[in-house]
Scaffold this active site. Structure first.
Site, PDB file in Angstrom:
ATOM      1  CB  THR A  37      -0.917  -0.069   1.296  1.00 51.39           C
ATOM      2  OG1 THR A  37      -1.948   0.853   0.629  1.00 51.39           O
ATOM      3  CG2 THR A  37      -0.591  -0.283   2.648  1.00 51.39           C
ATOM      4  CD  GLU A  90      -2.748  -0.214   5.920  1.00 48.05           C
ATOM      5  OE1 GLU A  90      -3.924  -0.245   4.433  1.00 48.05           O
ATOM      6  OE2 GLU A  90      -1.740   0.568   5.727  1.00 48.05           O
ATOM      7  CE  LYS A 143      -8.314   4.551  -1.993  1.00 49.99           C
ATOM      8  NZ  LYS A 143      -8.797   3.010  -1.332  1.00 49.99           N
ATOM      9  CD1 TRP A 186      -2.914   3.389  -1.867  1.00 48.93           C
ATOM     10  CD2 TRP A 186      -3.716   4.999  -1.755  1.00 48.93           C
ATOM     11  NE1 TRP A 186      -3.906   3.160  -1.063  1.00 48.93           N
ATOM     12  CE2 TRP A 186      -4.423   4.085  -0.894  1.00 48.93           C
ATOM     13  CE3 TRP A 186      -4.385   6.668  -1.562  1.00 48.93           C
ATOM     14  CZ2 TRP A 186      -5.655   4.501   0.090  1.00 48.93           C
ATOM     15  CZ3 TRP A 186      -5.150   6.796  -0.010  1.00 48.93           C
ATOM     16  CH2 TRP A 186      -5.788   5.719  -0.070  1.00 48.93           C
TER      17      TRP A 186
END
Ligand code: ADP
Length: 542
Positions: free
Chosen positions: A187, A332, A440, A445
């Protein structure tokens, strides 16, 4: 103590054995990058996954070692999901939308032993190959007839179908420890390099149970599920696992994610449930409206990754009778955290009140514990008014990042999400802001820090701040605020060009605003929240 339940580990491979035994005839349909539609059944998936597991063993991939994939949603990717994790290795899904330098960083950081890729990504793999440390095994996910005639890779390119054909399907899934790692997804954090989130077999199975529930994603054997959300993005929100658990028909869109292609697939395969970010649904809705047609089978769509605008919810529900399930999650969190499904007492509410509820990100699924806290770390009340930092904990919430170089992200055992939210007395959470600085765009991202770093390389730039500004199509797009050096001359065009080749094309800010100064906080940090407040509607007004 005698008489207790069996100690059976929760393993990803059990999803596949279950699907083969109980839903062996159920179909999996894929639009392939080769251009055609491929269809087979769960029993074929299981058989080929076992052949692939033998292949991986033949390639010398050991327990706990990482295997990278750079692939669209399709049956071969699904085979890798189960063969890699099932045999005890770790499936590392790579996001092809990242810049090559970032991809190279991630591949090296994860120390991927092999990379399996769709033909579309050969040029990308060729660029990455020269930037990575250790030599890899490269496998093109295609058959002999479609293998590229030539390539620039430093070592031999293997052919997926040849490899599978060369191995038998006699393979017993090993009895692993349920706490072993099963997959890995990176991420983009707010600072520095991307961070790896490592899922375990146990976390994956528990997430699958919870995400499939009626008030979660509500999946069953009668569903035909189209995951538009990519399998390289948090395991396509868990849908490949969920589909096996419940025995749903799966439809994979490959690389064709435009409105027309999706609509044709939805109708041809009679999809009942789809899942994706709002940007994707905009394209689909536009196509259906232009054609003046409707959905004949689709009943529900899961919208997540970014807030679902009420106009979109209303259009789906009122015009096409497709229920919108607004969901919130994070890499996550495997990713499902909350889903917005009604409680009984909402059903009699007038439409505008129901839409106000559906604009919320929803209530926690069982297994996710959430709270909002103030600046002093004190838990705030669930009155639907006061907003605080959203924190979560649970068996499918990460406790740290892969590699362990980072300090633990946890605060008192809670994972700080970087989202700011309020929670109403009924337990419905609504995100009001983001304390993290990433942007975003269309579900993916963009690191504001990377954009700022590039801008600061320009000799005329004194300081650069990149913020997320709301965008009608992409949800958010980067907006770059620049303070020039005294006396320096700099036009936007020159700075735009400066980004060429330094970041992925779609990371380039859409606009540059020259300002005299940026607000700084007590510790000298730029007060991005303040700038966001000031400029967040920049693209909406443009
Ligand atoms: P995913 O896109 O699968 O949700 P990511 O880890 O890429 O996972 O992004 C997580 C972040 O995306 C959240 O912390 C939040 O900021 C944002 N997000 C996810 N879902 C929503 C939603 N429904 N509404 C608003 N923001 C969301």
């Amino acid at each position: 103590m005698n008489g207790l339940m069996m100690q059976q580990p929760l393993l990803v491979s059990s999803l596949l054995t279950h699907a083969e035994r109980h839903h062996g005839e159920q179909e999996i349909v894929s639009r392939r990058v080769e251009g055609d539609i491929h269809r087979y059944r769960y029993r074929d998936l299981a058989q080929r996954a076992r052949k692939l597991a033998n292949t991986l063993a033949g390639l010398g991939i050991g327990h706990g070692e990482r295997v990278g994939t750079l692939a669209w949603n399709g049956y071969r990717h699904m085979e890798l999901y189960f063969a890699v994790s099932g045999s005890g290795a770790v499936l590392h899904t790579l996001n092809p939308r990242l810049h090559v330098d970032q991809l190279a960083y991630i591949i090296d950081h994860a120390d991927d032993r092999a990379i399996f890729f769709d033909l579309t990504f050969l040029p990308l793999i060729e660029s990455v190959a020269s930037r990575i440390r250790s030599p890899k095994v490269f496998v093109a996910m295609t058959d002999r007839a479609n293998m590229p005639a030539k390539h620039d890779l430093p070592i031999m390119l293997l052919c997926y179908e040849d490899l599978i054909d060369g191995h038998g399907d006699d393979f017993a899934w090993p009895l692993l420890d349920e706490n072993d790692a099963s997959s890995l997804c990176y991420t983009s954090g707010t600072t520095g390099n991307p961070k790896g989130v490592l899922y375990s077999h146990r976390s994956t199975i528990l997430h699958t149970y919870a995400a499939a529930l009626p008030d979660s994603l509500n999946c069953s054997a009668r569903d035909v599920i189209l995951p538009v959300v990519p399998m390289f993005h948090v395991n396509a929100w868990g849908l490949p696992y969920i589909a096996c658990m419940v025995g749903a028909k799966l439809v994979f869109p490959g690389s064709s994610l435009d409105g027309k292609s999706l609509y044709e697939l939805i109708e041809a395969e009679q999809v009942t449930l789809s899942a994706g970010v709002p940007t994707v649904w905009q394209g689909l809705l536009r196509h259906v409206a232009e054609r003046g047609t409707t959905f004949t089978s689709m009943r529900r769509t899961i919208v997540g990754g970014a807030p679902c605008p009420t106009a979109m919810t209303a259009e789906f529900q009122e015009r096409y009778y497709v229920d919108v399930l607004h969901a919130w999650g994070m890499t996550e969190l495997s990713p499902v955290g909350t889903v917005c499904s009604f409680k009984g007492h909402h059903l009699s509410l007038p439409a505008h009140q129901r839409y106000a509820i559906q604009a919320k990100q929803g209530r926690a699924v069982f297994g996710i514990d959430m709270r909002i806290v103030g600046p002093d770390g004190q838990a705030l009340s669930w009155d639907g008014q006061v907003a605080g930092d959203l924190q979560v904990r649970g068996p499918w919430v990460t406790s740290g990042y892969f590699g362990g170089e980072e300090a633990s992200p946890l605060c008192d055992g809670w994972f700080p999400t970087g989202d700011v939210a309020k929670i109403d007395p009924d337990g419905f959470m609504q995100i009001t802001d983001r304390s993290k600085d990433v942007i975003k765009s269309g579900g993916e991202w963009i690191s504001s820090i990377d954009i700022e770093n590039v801008a600061c390389l320009h000799p005329a730039v004194a300081s650069a701040v990149c913020i997320a500004a709301r965008h009608p199509k992409w949800d958010e797009r980067p907006l770059l605020l620049i303070v020039k050096k005294p006396e320096a001359v700099l036009e936007s065009d020159e700075l735009f060009e400066f980004f060429d080749g330094r970041v992925a094309k779609w990371w380039k800010p859409d606009a540059i605003v020259f300002v005299d100064a940026v607000p700084l906080g007590a510790t000298g940090k730029v007060l991005k929240n303040q700038l966001r407040e000031q400029f967040c509607d920049y693209y909406l007004k443009a």
